[in-house]
Structure formats: structure tokens, C-alpha cells
Motif scaffolding. Structure first.
Motif, PDB file in Angstrom:
ATOM      1  N   PHE A 290      23.045   4.490   6.298  1.00 16.49           N
ATOM      2  CA  PHE A 290      22.188   3.389   5.847  1.00 16.49           C
ATOM      3  C   PHE A 290      22.387   2.107   6.630  1.00 16.49           C
ATOM      4  O   PHE A 290      23.463   1.842   7.160  1.00 16.49           O
ATOM      5  CB  PHE A 290      22.516   3.033   4.385  1.00 16.49           C
ATOM      6  CG  PHE A 290      22.211   4.111   3.395  1.00 16.49           C
ATOM      7  CD1 PHE A 290      20.979   4.748   3.372  1.00 16.49           C
ATOM      8  CD2 PHE A 290      23.168   4.477   2.456  1.00 16.49           C
ATOM      9  CE1 PHE A 290      20.705   5.731   2.434  1.00 16.49           C
ATOM     10  CE2 PHE A 290      22.906   5.464   1.512  1.00 16.49           C
ATOM     11  CZ  PHE A 290      21.673   6.094   1.498  1.00 16.49           C
ATOM     12  N   ILE A 291      21.341   1.300   6.616  1.00 15.13           N
ATOM     13  CA  ILE A 291      21.511  -0.140   6.818  1.00 15.13           C
ATOM     14  C   ILE A 291      21.251  -0.766   5.455  1.00 15.13           C
ATOM     15  O   ILE A 291      20.276  -0.419   4.786  1.00 15.13           O
ATOM     16  CB  ILE A 291      20.539  -0.676   7.885  1.00 15.13           C
ATOM     17  CG1 ILE A 291      21.046  -0.253   9.271  1.00 15.13           C
ATOM     18  CG2 ILE A 291      20.428  -2.201   7.812  1.00 15.13           C
ATOM     19  CD1 ILE A 291      20.123  -0.619  10.393  1.00 15.13           C
ATOM     20  N   MET A 292      22.161  -1.612   5.034  1.00 19.60           N
ATOM     21  CA  MET A 292      21.998  -2.256   3.736  1.00 19.60           C
ATOM     22  C   MET A 292      21.342  -3.620   3.957  1.00 19.60           C
ATOM     23  O   MET A 292      21.858  -4.445   4.711  1.00 19.60           O
ATOM     24  CB  MET A 292      23.362  -2.420   3.049  1.00 19.60           C
ATOM     25  CG  MET A 292      23.265  -3.004   1.654  1.00 19.60           C
ATOM     26  SD  MET A 292      24.861  -2.993   0.807  1.00 19.60           S
ATOM     27  CE  MET A 292      25.591  -4.494   1.439  1.00 19.60           C
TER      28      MET A 292
ATOM     29  N   ALA B 240      20.108  10.434  18.420  1.00 18.53           N
ATOM     30  CA  ALA B 240      19.426  10.683  19.692  1.00 18.53           C
ATOM     31  C   ALA B 240      18.357   9.639  19.961  1.00 18.53           C
ATOM     32  O   ALA B 240      17.786   9.587  21.046  1.00 18.53           O
ATOM     33  CB  ALA B 240      18.808  12.076  19.678  1.00 18.53           C
ATOM     34  N   VAL B 241      18.045   8.817  18.971  1.00 20.19           N
ATOM     35  CA  VAL B 241      17.026   7.776  19.139  1.00 20.19           C
ATOM     36  C   VAL B 241      17.604   6.453  18.630  1.00 20.19           C
ATOM     37  O   VAL B 241      18.619   6.443  17.946  1.00 20.19           O
ATOM     38  CB  VAL B 241      15.752   8.084  18.321  1.00 20.19           C
ATOM     39  CG1 VAL B 241      15.086   9.360  18.815  1.00 20.19           C
ATOM     40  CG2 VAL B 241      16.064   8.173  16.834  1.00 20.19           C
ATOM     41  N   ILE B 242      16.932   5.356  18.979  1.00 17.74           N
ATOM     42  CA  ILE B 242      17.283   4.064  18.380  1.00 17.74           C
ATOM     43  C   ILE B 242      16.150   3.681  17.434  1.00 17.74           C
ATOM     44  O   ILE B 242      15.022   3.448  17.880  1.00 17.74           O
ATOM     45  CB  ILE B 242      17.447   2.961  19.438  1.00 17.74           C
ATOM     46  CG1 ILE B 242      18.554   3.337  20.425  1.00 17.74           C
ATOM     47  CG2 ILE B 242      17.769   1.624  18.785  1.00 17.74           C
ATOM     48  CD1 ILE B 242      18.690   2.331  21.553  1.00 17.74           C
ATOM     49  N   PRO B 243      16.436   3.627  16.138  1.00 17.41           N
ATOM     50  CA  PRO B 243      15.392   3.220  15.212  1.00 17.41           C
ATOM     51  C   PRO B 243      15.250   1.694  15.202  1.00 17.41           C
ATOM     52  O   PRO B 243      16.241   0.974  15.270  1.00 17.41           O
ATOM     53  CB  PRO B 243      15.914   3.707  13.864  1.00 17.41           C
ATOM     54  CG  PRO B 243      17.401   3.701  14.010  1.00 17.41           C
ATOM     55  CD  PRO B 243      17.704   3.938  15.464  1.00 17.41           C
TER      56      PRO B 243
ATOM     57  N   PRO C 138      25.506   4.650  11.904  1.00 16.33           N
ATOM     58  CA  PRO C 138      25.154   3.442  12.657  1.00 16.33           C
ATOM     59  C   PRO C 138      26.355   2.522  12.860  1.00 16.33           C
ATOM     60  O   PRO C 138      27.190   2.375  11.993  1.00 16.33           O
ATOM     61  CB  PRO C 138      24.098   2.766  11.795  1.00 16.33           C
ATOM     62  CG  PRO C 138      24.272   3.317  10.425  1.00 16.33           C
ATOM     63  CD  PRO C 138      24.820   4.698  10.603  1.00 16.33           C
ATOM     64  N   HIS C 139      26.390   1.946  14.046  1.00 17.36           N
ATOM     65  CA  HIS C 139      27.433   0.979  14.398  1.00 17.36           C
ATOM     66  C   HIS C 139      26.751  -0.391  14.412  1.00 17.36           C
ATOM     67  O   HIS C 139      26.650  -1.027  13.379  1.00 17.36           O
ATOM     68  CB  HIS C 139      28.045   1.396  15.735  1.00 17.36           C
ATOM     69  CG  HIS C 139      29.222   0.589  16.153  1.00 17.36           C
ATOM     70  ND1 HIS C 139      30.362   0.509  15.403  1.00 17.36           N
ATOM     71  CD2 HIS C 139      29.442  -0.173  17.268  1.00 17.36           C
ATOM     72  CE1 HIS C 139      31.238  -0.284  16.035  1.00 17.36           C
ATOM     73  NE2 HIS C 139      30.704  -0.712  17.152  1.00 17.36           N
TER      74      HIS C 139
ATOM     75  N   GLY D  47      18.993  -0.498  14.632  1.00 12.65           N
ATOM     76  CA  GLY D  47      20.187   0.224  14.182  1.00 12.65           C
ATOM     77  C   GLY D  47      20.662   1.132  15.298  1.00 12.65           C
ATOM     78  O   GLY D  47      19.864   1.831  15.910  1.00 12.65           O
ATOM     79  N   SER D  48      21.972   1.111  15.578  1.00 10.31           N
ATOM     80  CA  SER D  48      22.473   1.950  16.665  1.00 10.31           C
ATOM     81  C   SER D  48      23.376   3.035  16.100  1.00 10.31           C
ATOM     82  O   SER D  48      24.543   2.796  15.821  1.00 10.31           O
ATOM     83  CB  SER D  48      23.235   1.107  17.681  1.00 10.31           C
ATOM     84  OG  SER D  48      22.373   0.158  18.250  1.00 10.31           O
TER      85      SER D  48
END
Ligand code: RUQ
Ligand code: CUA
Length: 669
Positions: free
Chosen positions: A266-268, A352-355, A332-333, A346-347
Motif C-alpha cells: 500500500f501507499i497510505m 515491474a512497472v512504476i505506478p 514499495p520503497h 510509488g516505487s
């Protein structure tokens, strides 16, 4: 499901291979990639100033270092979380309190991230913040003096990695916990009850507009995931903060495998304006905790440490519409917001992709309750609903993204060891350059702000095998400077760094240099141990302490002969530097002192505590080459047996043949 497991394993194998082999998709050969006129572009002629300051985290050195760009010249190492015998930081009596924590004196930490203060989303050059990962802390460095002015410990946190990230008017610096842990009263629980008992928090630390002073405004209780990095919204997304989370699997062992199960973590997204409203409405609960708050008082030249006992915690259960999760592929980092505040990148280390997420779409999805279920009671927004798009085939192991002022993004790739430039709107890859090797963070001057200054991207690399002369088992870490003024990125320069660099920021020099402090005014010196002139010097016995009130001026100490100290006593040298000229520090050292030197700035008072171990004559001297007669800036202190009949006396010039010295000032106590 099966396919995703295979993908995971493939990614893991690739990444593992990347760690162990310097070949594969990594760039080959140390000399490759330098552009023809590189030397001219980084040459800053003798006597000329650099264009940018570059503040670079020191990782496990616990320090921050300051370089000039484009030259890569090192100007200063600022001690922050680690003691520094060069400057006496953490060794002098005045600075010891800076490193106090609820665990006692902690003279080391792991500094990963830098945040320069901002006004209206633009760097303002007032302060730079840094995080201590290990014993959770945030430090504020004053950029007038380049000294650590404040350190605040973060309670209910363990591994303060997602920190410090700053909002666009420096309203807050945030601190997300890396490790979730049991909180509250029952801390002694089996580790394998992680899922039931472990919780996370993210802290919002307010920054006073005038003084910069920090205060933990509130903490938000979160599910027991790991927070990795964060970025504030800006412009249209001002009022929001985005945190990357991994280990949504809630594994407590072998995370390498067990926290890499899910396709998406997740990204919060936190609506902190909303959180403020909840706090105002009394939704916060005061929790009893223990944390240190350390402040350096510029007029007293002295730090004080206060232990605080309470923190305000808000629980999303009581505060709806405050936090949301956005699915993000995979572990994600970095989590970075573009200059307009519309796009959140998000990395995923294993993705395989960058969203790239759209703030407008996030708002629409929230309004339409376009959810994909919930996670621990917190709504999970539908991935497709909040996605602006994905950068396809960007590289391997994306970590961090910075931005220029032309709508381009620059992402670092650890595994494929490169920087990839892509367009934020159409998500097309535009260029890629190798880094030597295995880049972690990267930095464009002004890159995290609303107003990137552009011009360069700097890579901060983890591995430098074959780039520099070998230095035994450990090689230097390194930064690399690339020109981004044209369509193609061009490598200009390598320079070694102090410690392991993680995040860094660069800022135009004129935003800082005009405010740089030159001296401390002696008449403003409020240190309780100040000596306001040679005629005020003194040596005083207090119980089994001896206090020496001493001055330093080119090129002598007053007093420079001291007798009558008894074994078993502790001597406090309170040294006041009487100089009022820029860049004339004096040093102070005494034989056998088991701490460090003092390095005392003009107009400042600093104290060294010293407990001699044996009877004898101990030389003391100035350690900073301050004048032609610096080597003469020395003295003696005599230590006698406990029962000896030697009166406490002190003098300067009593036996000295130099006639310019002032007359005998010996006194007996
Ligand atoms: S991290 S190399 Cu500790 Cu900021 Cu990404
Ligand atoms: Cu003072 Cu050397």
C-alpha cells in the motif's frame, strides 16, 4: 495466484542475483559514460563559490555532510546523532544533553533522510531536518550556524525510517515507524502474536514558524505494517501526506520471503488537515510514554534535555475519512509527489512497472466510495480508480523519484544500477544512464518541492568497486553528478561521501550563505560559566570539583598555570573564546582527558570535564592553528596527591619571560 508467486520468485532471484554479481545488467567498466566537456562543467575556479549547497545524509555515520555543487567539494560534516570528537559534540558538558534519550545517552544513530524547510513549497534555507532510524529521533539543524539545534525523540516508534518529510510550509515534519511493535501496557508478548498485538504509528511533529522548535502534535495509530518512506502533498494536494508501506502480510520473520507474498502493498494517504480537525474536536487520547526533547540554547551555548511523558494519539476507528490505503505493486520503497502535487509515484522494489497515482482521481474515488474492501477497518481504494498510469519496463528495483522543472521524473534503480528519466504526463521513458554502482537515493536541486531548480541530478551509490583506489575491505560510498540541462543526462563527476549516503537535498547557495553566522557576540553570552575577560578568570573548588573559568585569545589561555588540584577531584575547564573575528576558533585539550577536545567558536563558552588518574604535571594546549604563535598557546596543570599541602593557585605570565604578557594575576583560594 500461482503466476504471481512465480513472478515473485523470478523477481527475488533477479534481485538476489543483482546483489551478488556486479555484472549482468549492471554497467561495465569504471571509465565509461563521462561526457567530453565534463571537467569544465564541474570546475569551480580557486576562490570562486559553488552554485549549490548539497546536504547529504551520512547513514550509519549518524552525521550530515555538506558539499558544494557542481564541484563536489566537502565543506563540513555536521554532527547530529553521533558524537564528534573533532568538534567536541557529545563530549563537551554543554552538548551532551543533545544525545539524551529515554534510553539514556545514545551517542550514535543511523541518519537516512534530509528535509530542508520550505515556505510556499519552496526551499527557504532556514533549517534542515534529519532522522535517527535506530533510536527514533528527528533533529533540526540551524542553517545560520550549521549546528544541531534540537533533537526530539519519537515515542511509540521503532525504526524511524519514514522520516522526516516536510509539508509545504514546514507545518509538520512526519515520522512513520518502520517496525510495528506492541504499544500500550502489555509489551511483553510473544513475537508470533504480531498479527494481534503489533501496531504502527505515524507522527506529525509541528515546527514553530519563528523558532523552528518541534513538538509532537499528534500520532495516528495504524495497522501493523512497515512504513518505509513518505512525501507531503503540495499545491492541490497540500493537506495530505503519503506513506509507502511494505509487509502488509504482517510477517514477523524472514521478511525477505514472507513480506514479499502479495502482489500489491500500500501507499497510505493521510488527510492531515482532517486529522487536525479531529484533534481540535477532542478525538485524541493522551497516552503515557517517555521521550526526550533536547534543545540547544544559542545564547547559553548549552543544551538541555527534558523528558516528556505524554503524547496525543488518534485512532482511525474514531476518525473516519482520515486515512486510505492505495494498492501499490510490490513492496514499495519511495513514494514521491511531483511539483504540481497531482502525481504520486510509488516505487515497488519488486515491481515491474512504476505506478503513478492521480490526486484528482484519489479524491473522486473517495467521494464515490470506490473501494476494494478494507484493511484492518481502513478503506482500500481501487487501484485502477486512483491510477494515472504505469511506466512500463522502466528498469529493475526502482527506489526513489525526483523531479525537474520541465515535467520530467528521474527514478533510481538499484538492481539495474541506473537513473531513468521519464515524462510524468505520458509516462514515456526518455533516457537512461548507468550509475556506478547500485544507486539508492537521488537528488535534483529543489527536486522534492514545488519549484525544482533543476540543472543536475546526483546519484548516491551503495557500491563503488573499481571506481576508486582501494582502501581495504571497505570502500568509499560515492555520489555522482549528472547534467540534466539537455535531453540526455550526462555524467560529469564522481565524489566520495562521508558514511553511507541516503537521501540528500541541494539548494541554491544564495538562500543560505547570506544568513551564515560569523561569530557569537561575547556580550550576549549567557552561559552560566562564561568568563567575560581575562581579569574575570578564576579557579574555584566546590566539594570535590574544581571549576576553571578560563579565557582563550590569540595566543594564550588565562590562566595557563594551575596548581593545587587533588587526585580524585574532577576538573571542569570552562573555556570562553574572547575572539570576535570570523573563523577564529580555539581548541582545548589536556593530556589524558578521556573524552575529546573542545572546539570553541568566537564568543562561545564550552566546558570539558576531566578526572585525572594520577599525580603529575599535565600539559594542555590549543588544538586549532589560530595564529603564528598557536604552538605557544599552551599551559600546565599540576595534580597532587589527595593529602598534599598544595594551595589552589592559578596564574598567567608569572614565570613567562615574554614581557607583553600581562602581569601576575595569581590568586589563592
Ligand atoms: S532509504 S536507498 Cu533508508 Cu531512504 Cu532508500
Ligand atoms: Cu588558539 Cu591555537
Amino acid at each position: 495466484m500461482k503466476q504471481s508467486f512465480i513472478n515473485t520468485m523470478a523477481a527475488l532471484i533477479l534481485i538476489t542475483a543483482g546483489f551478488f554479481s556486479m555484472q549482468g545488467c549492471k554497467p561495465k567498466g569504471p571509465q565509461s559514460g563521462v561526457s567530453g566537456n565534463a571537467a569544465a562543467k564541474v570546475y569551480v575556479a580557486p576562490g570562486k563559490y559553488d552554485e549549490f549547497y548539497n546536504f547529504v545524509s551520512g547513514g550509519f555515520s549518524g552525521q550530515m555532510s555538506v558539499y558544494g555543487l557542481p564541484s563536489g567539494r566537502l565543506f563540513r560534516v555536521i554532527p547530529v546523532f553521533s558524537v564528534d570528537p573533532e568538534k567536541g559534540y557529545g563530549y563537551s558538558e554543554e552538548t551532551k544533553a543533545m544525545l539524551n534519550t529515554s534510553h539514556g545517552f545514545v551517542p550514535w544513530d543511523d541518519l537516512h533522510h534530509i528535509a530542508l524547510s520550505e515556505t510556499d513549497g519552496i526551499q527557504d534555507g532556514r533549517w534542515v531536518f534529519g532522522n535517527g532510524n535506530n533510536t527514533p529521533r528527528i533533529a533540526r539543524i540551524d542553517l545560520k550556524t550549521f549546528r544541531t539545534a534540537e533533537i526530539i525523540e519519537i515515542p511509540n516508534s521503532a525504526g524511524n525510517h519514514s522520516s522526516p518529510f516536510i509539508t509545504e510550509n514546514s507545518e509538520y515534519v512526519v515520522a512513520g515507524t518502520r517496525f510495528s511493535i506492541p504499544l500500550g501496557d502489555n509489551l511483553d508478548v510473544p513475537i508470533n502474536t504480531y498479527k494481534q498485538n503489533f501496531k504502527g504509528t505515524v507522527s506529525f511533529i509541528s515546527v514553530d514558524k519563528t523558532s523552528g522548535q518541534m513538538n509532537i502534535a499528534f500520532q495516528i495509530l495504524t495497522p501493523g505494517v512497515n512504513f518505509d518512506l513518505a512525501r507531503a502533498g503540495k499545491g492541490k494536494s497540500h493537506g495530505w501526506m503519503f506513506f509507502s508501506c511494505y509487509n502488509t502480510e504482517k510477517a514477523n520473520t524472514l521478511l525477505e520471503v514472507n513480506a514479499s507474498q502479495k502482489d500489491k502493498d500500500f501507499i497510505m494517504a493521510v488527510n492531515w488537515k482532517k486529522a487536525e480537525e479531529y484533534v481540535k474536536a477532542g478525538k485524541g487520547v493522551k497516552k503515557s510514554v517517555k521521550y526526550a526533547h533536547n534543545l540547544y540554547d544559542e545564547s547559553k551555548h548549552m543544551a538541555t534535555s527534558t523528558i516528556e511523558n505524554e503524547v496525543l494519539v488518534i485512532d482511525p476507528k474514531d476518525c473516519p475519512d482520515m486515512i486510505y490505503f492505495m494498492p501499490c505493486p510490490k513492496s514499495p520503497h519511495g513514494c514521491d509527489t511531483d511539483p504540481t502535487g497531482e502525481y504520486i509515484v510509488g516505487s515497488g522494489k519488486l515491481a515491474a512497472v512504476i505506478p503513478v497515482f492521480s490526486f484528482t482521481k484519489i479524491q473522486a474515488a473517495i467521494a464515490a466510495k470506490n473501494y476494494d474492501g478494507e484493511y484492518d477497518g481502513i478503506p482500500v481504494l481501487k487501484y485502477e480508480a486512483v491510477l494515472h498510469g504505469e511506466v512500463q519496463k522502466p528498469g529493475l528495483g526502482p527506489l526513489h523519484t525526483e523531479f525537474d522543472d520541465n515535467g520530467n521524473a528521474y527514478t533510481s534503480f538499484f538492481v539495474s544500477s541506473e537513473i531513468v528519466k521519464w515524462n510524468i504526463k505520458d509516462l514515456k521513458v526518455l533516457d537512461r544512464v548507468p550509475t556506478y554502482y547500485s544507486i539508492g537515493h537521488l537528488c535534483v536541486p529543489g527536486g522534492p518541492t514545488r519549484k525544482p531548480w533543476g540543472k543536475y541530478v546526483i546519484a548516491y551509490n551503495k557500491i563503488t568497486k573499481d571506481r576508486y583506489l582501494p582502501t581495504g575491505p571497505e570502500l568509499t560510498q560515492s555520489a555522482q553528478l549528472y547534467d540534466i540541462s539537455g535531453e540526455k543526462m550526462k555524467l560529469l563527476l564522481d565524489f566520495p561521501t562521508i558514511g553511507e549516503p541516503h537521501y540528500a537535498e541541494a539548494i541554491p547557495a544564495d538562500l543560505i550563505m547570506k544568513n551564515s553566522q560569523k561569530i557569537y557576540k561575547i556580550e550576549d553570552n549567557k552561559n552560566p560559566y562564561v568568563t567575560m575577560g581575562d581579569n574575570k578568570t578564576n579557579v574555584v573548588r566546590k566539594g570535590n570539583e574544581v571549576h576553571v573559568y578560563m579565557t582563550a585569545i590569540r595566543s594564550h589561555f588565562t590562566p595557563d598555570n594551575i596548581e593545587g588540584v587533588k587526585l580524585g577531584e574532577t576538573v571542569f575547564f570552562h573555556v570562553t573564546n574572547m575572539e570576535q573575528d570570523w573563523d577564529v576558533p580555539h581548541g582545548f585539550a589536556v593530556k589524558g582527558a578521556n573524552n575529546a577536545e573542545l572546539l570553541i567558536m568566537p564568543g562561545e563558552t564550552q566546558t570539558l570535564a576531566w578526572k585525572p588518574e594520577r599525580v603529575g604535571i599535565y600539559p594542555m594546549y590549543c588544538t586549532d592553528f589560530c595564529s603564528a604563535l598557536h604552538q605557544e598557546m599552551q599551559g600546565y596543570i599540576r595534580v597532587s596527591a589527595p593529602g598534599a599541602n598544595v594551595p589552589l593557585t592559578f596564574s598567567t605570565g608569572k614565570t613567562a619571560p615574554v614581557v607583553t604578557e600581562k602581569k601576575d594575576s595569581a590568586k589563592t583560594k
